[in-house]
Design an enzyme around this catalytic site. Structure first.
Site, PDB file in Angstrom:
ATOM      1  N   ARG A   1       0.846  -1.192   0.000  1.00  0.00           N
ATOM      2  CA  ARG A   1       0.000   0.000   0.000  1.00  0.00           C
ATOM      3  C   ARG A   1       0.880   1.239   0.000  1.00  0.00           C
ATOM      4  O   ARG A   1       1.986   1.235   0.566  1.00  0.00           O
ATOM      5  CB  ARG A   1      -0.918   0.030   1.237  1.00  0.00           C
ATOM      6  CG  ARG A   1      -2.125  -0.889   1.140  1.00  0.00           C
ATOM      7  CD  ARG A   1      -3.106  -0.444   0.041  1.00  0.00           C
ATOM      8  NE  ARG A   1      -4.282  -1.284  -0.067  1.00  0.00           N
ATOM      9  CZ  ARG A   1      -4.445  -2.256  -0.971  1.00  0.00           C
ATOM     10  NH1 ARG A   1      -3.486  -2.541  -1.828  1.00  0.00           N
ATOM     11  NH2 ARG A   1      -5.578  -2.941  -1.028  1.00  0.00           N
TER      12      ARG A   1
ATOM     13  N   HIS B   1      -1.297  -0.172 -10.001  1.00  0.00           N
ATOM     14  CA  HIS B   1      -2.031  -1.090  -9.103  1.00  0.00           C
ATOM     15  C   HIS B   1      -2.481  -2.351  -9.864  1.00  0.00           C
ATOM     16  O   HIS B   1      -3.674  -2.655  -9.934  1.00  0.00           O
ATOM     17  CB  HIS B   1      -3.230  -0.379  -8.449  1.00  0.00           C
ATOM     18  CG  HIS B   1      -3.664  -1.056  -7.167  1.00  0.00           C
ATOM     19  ND1 HIS B   1      -4.130  -0.358  -6.069  1.00  0.00           N
ATOM     20  CD2 HIS B   1      -3.699  -2.368  -6.802  1.00  0.00           C
ATOM     21  CE1 HIS B   1      -4.432  -1.209  -5.103  1.00  0.00           C
ATOM     22  NE2 HIS B   1      -4.172  -2.434  -5.531  1.00  0.00           N
TER      23      HIS B   1
HETATM   24  P1  NAP Z   1      -2.133 -10.749   5.453  1.00  0.00           P
HETATM   25  O1  NAP Z   1      -2.242 -12.218   5.189  1.00  0.00           O
HETATM   26  O2  NAP Z   1      -3.121 -10.115   6.379  1.00  0.00           O
HETATM   27  O3  NAP Z   1      -0.647 -10.482   5.968  1.00  0.00           O
HETATM   28  C1  NAP Z   1      -0.244  -9.248   6.443  1.00  0.00           C
HETATM   29  C2  NAP Z   1       1.160  -9.390   7.001  1.00  0.00           C
HETATM   30  O4  NAP Z   1       1.571  -8.084   7.453  1.00  0.00           O
HETATM   31  C3  NAP Z   1       1.232 -10.321   8.211  1.00  0.00           C
HETATM   32  O5  NAP Z   1       2.434 -11.057   8.195  1.00  0.00           O
HETATM   33  C4  NAP Z   1       1.225  -9.344   9.383  1.00  0.00           C
HETATM   34  O6  NAP Z   1       1.848  -9.809  10.555  1.00  0.00           O
HETATM   35  C5  NAP Z   1       2.027  -8.209   8.802  1.00  0.00           C
HETATM   36  N1  NAP Z   1       1.797  -6.963   9.546  1.00  0.00           N
HETATM   37  C6  NAP Z   1       0.645  -6.275   9.686  1.00  0.00           C
HETATM   38  N2  NAP Z   1       0.825  -5.207  10.479  1.00  0.00           N
HETATM   39  C7  NAP Z   1       2.121  -5.240  10.851  1.00  0.00           C
HETATM   40  C8  NAP Z   1       2.924  -4.428  11.691  1.00  0.00           C
HETATM   41  N3  NAP Z   1       2.421  -3.345  12.321  1.00  0.00           N
HETATM   42  N4  NAP Z   1       4.221  -4.752  11.866  1.00  0.00           N
HETATM   43  C9  NAP Z   1       4.743  -5.848  11.260  1.00  0.00           C
HETATM   44  N5  NAP Z   1       4.035  -6.672  10.450  1.00  0.00           N
HETATM   45  C10 NAP Z   1       2.739  -6.363  10.259  1.00  0.00           C
HETATM   46  O7  NAP Z   1      -2.224  -9.923   4.094  1.00  0.00           O
HETATM   47  P2  NAP Z   1      -1.877 -10.410   2.609  1.00  0.00           P
HETATM   48  O8  NAP Z   1      -2.986 -11.188   2.039  1.00  0.00           O
HETATM   49  O9  NAP Z   1      -0.518 -11.019   2.612  1.00  0.00           O
HETATM   50  O10 NAP Z   1      -1.837  -9.002   1.857  1.00  0.00           O
HETATM   51  C11 NAP Z   1      -0.922  -7.984   2.227  1.00  0.00           C
HETATM   52  C12 NAP Z   1      -1.315  -6.672   1.588  1.00  0.00           C
HETATM   53  O11 NAP Z   1      -1.050  -6.708   0.177  1.00  0.00           O
HETATM   54  C13 NAP Z   1      -2.805  -6.344   1.642  1.00  0.00           C
HETATM   55  O12 NAP Z   1      -3.156  -5.795   2.893  1.00  0.00           O
HETATM   56  C14 NAP Z   1      -2.947  -5.332   0.529  1.00  0.00           C
HETATM   57  O13 NAP Z   1      -2.724  -4.046   1.053  1.00  0.00           O
HETATM   58  C15 NAP Z   1      -1.807  -5.684  -0.438  1.00  0.00           C
HETATM   59  N6  NAP Z   1      -2.307  -6.159  -1.745  1.00  0.00           N
HETATM   60  C16 NAP Z   1      -1.951  -5.473  -2.871  1.00  0.00           C
HETATM   61  C17 NAP Z   1      -2.381  -5.915  -4.108  1.00  0.00           C
HETATM   62  C18 NAP Z   1      -1.964  -5.206  -5.378  1.00  0.00           C
HETATM   63  O14 NAP Z   1      -2.452  -5.514  -6.453  1.00  0.00           O
HETATM   64  N7  NAP Z   1      -1.042  -4.272  -5.313  1.00  0.00           N
HETATM   65  C19 NAP Z   1      -3.192  -7.055  -4.205  1.00  0.00           C
HETATM   66  C20 NAP Z   1      -3.534  -7.719  -3.043  1.00  0.00           C
HETATM   67  C21 NAP Z   1      -3.081  -7.276  -1.809  1.00  0.00           C
HETATM   68  P3  NAP Z   1       1.279 -11.115  11.336  1.00  0.00           P
HETATM   69  O15 NAP Z   1       1.750 -12.276  10.495  1.00  0.00           O
HETATM   70  O16 NAP Z   1       1.953 -11.057  12.654  1.00  0.00           O
HETATM   71  O17 NAP Z   1      -0.209 -10.966  11.379  1.00  0.00           O
END
Ligand code: NAP
Length: 310
Positions: A225, A273
């Site tokens: 993001r 994006h």
């Molecule tokens: P997820 O499964 O919820 O994983 C989020 C990760 O971030 C987890 O490992 C979490 O830690 C970590 N995290 C969150 N807050 C944190 C903090 N304050 N300090 C350290 N680590 C932190 O999410 P995901 O499915 O992998 O997706 C990640 C992000 O990718 C989404 O939220 C979205 O913004 C982005 N995204 C972008 C696209 C695009 O096309 N550009 C597409 C899809 C998603 P824990 O393991 O401890 O919970």
């Protein structure tokens, strides 16, 4: 009983999603009326996407869950009218797309491809790249997407350090967590991939101080993001050459405004994006599975923790 499922993810998506959702619900044995308009008190589930047709969830008194088609939930998680369970999208096809996008951009920087793709003066300057094993990569975020991307990079031979909020153990990766672990994950990293959610805790995570921990000339790849990066600090580090390149897919304002300095910066690649799209066929199966779970009294998959914000 026939369920009423309100598709509130915007009229543009409806023609694409309608047949996939209908097929996935039928496959899951769920009798449902799939609609784009309904009396709120009759709705059992809402399929949602940011910018969709429902902003006030208060009248949806029977609704058992709001099923977001996006992985990121920052545009809905703080909605004070939303008291129903919120589930985010984890779609195997979206994950596959993210792995491809991240791997491609990591390899671009690792191999120094740009030097050969754009070489107007036909310079013959053999500078073989190091092996992946000699190129430390930091993966910020070890969730669904970060773990999948890290696994591919490990398979290619990169030494990967991961970072998450809570402690995690991931095969083949040096895992760090919390404030204290961030410095260890970033120090000396030559490529950083940010796959964190947008929350108050992750805002401006990559600021001047933390960018300074990276190896000189490091590449930043941000498909997470836009809020994860302090834009002014990144631009200053790029101008000074301390950061070699930033490949950015997400921004604080999207579309990225035409006069934003990122567009013209020679060390920045802007992608609009596109890192990973939710794919209607597989996402519809995920929606149907969560509805099946809701009806069977089983816990929902990928339920968002409102306090954490993701
Ligand atoms: P997820 O499964 O919820 O994983 C989020 C990760 O971030 C987890 O490992 C979490 O830690 C970590 N995290 C969150 N807050 C944190 C903090 N304050 N300090 C350290 N680590 C932190 O999410 P995901 O499915 O992998 O997706 C990640 C992000 O990718 C989404 O939220 C979205 O913004 C982005 N995204 C972008 C696209 C695009 O096309 N550009 C597409 C899809 C998603 P824990 O393991 O401890 O919970």
């Amino acid at each position: 009983m026939t369920l009423t499922i309100l598709f509130a993810a915007g009229p543009a998506r409806w023609p694409t999603y309608e047949p996939h959702l209908a097929a996935a619900l039928a496959e899951a044995g769920i009798a449902a009326r799939l609609v784009t308009e309904a009396a709120p008190e009759e709705v059992d589930y809402i399929v949602y996407a940011p910018g969709g047709t429902v902003q006030d969830f208060t009248p949806y008194t029977r609704c058992k869950a709001v099923l977001n088609l996006w992985a990121g939930v920052e545009r809905i998680v703080g909605n004070p009218t939303l008291t129903q369970p919120l589930c985010r999208m984890v779609d195997p096809a979206l994950t596959a797309g993210m792995v491809e996008w991240v791997t491609g951009h990591v390899l671009r920087h690792h191999l120094g491809m740009d030097r050969h793709i754009v070489n107007p003066d036909h310079v013959w300057a053999p500078e073989p790249p190091p092996l992946a094993a000699e190129r430390p990569v930091a993966m910020l975020g070890l969730g669904e997407l970060g773990r999948a991307c890290a696994a591919m990079l490990v398979a290619l031979g990169f030494p990967v350090r991961g970072w998450s909020r809570s402690p995690r153990v991931v095969d083949g990766i040096a895992c760090h967590h919390g404030d204290a672990g961030l410095q260890a994950a970033l120090t000396g990293a030559e490529i950083v991939v940010t796959l964190l959610p947008a929350t108050p805790d992750t805002e401006n995570l990559l600021d001047a101080r933390r960018l300074g921990w990276l190896a000189p000339g490091a590449a930043i790849i941000n498909p997470g993001r836009g809020t994860l990066i302090d834009d002014a600090a990144l631009l200053a580090a790029l101008d000074a050459g301390r950061i070699g390149h930033a490949t950015l897919d997400v921004f604080r304002v999207e579309p990225l405004p035409a006069d934003h300095p990122y567009w013209a910066h020679p060390r920045v690649t802007v992608t609009p994006h596109v890192a990973a799209e939710t794919r209607p066929a597989s996402a519809s199966r995920m929606v149907a599975e969560n509805i099946r779970r809701g009806e069977a009294g089983e816990p929902f998959l990928h339920r968002v923790d409102r306090d954490r914000g993701y």
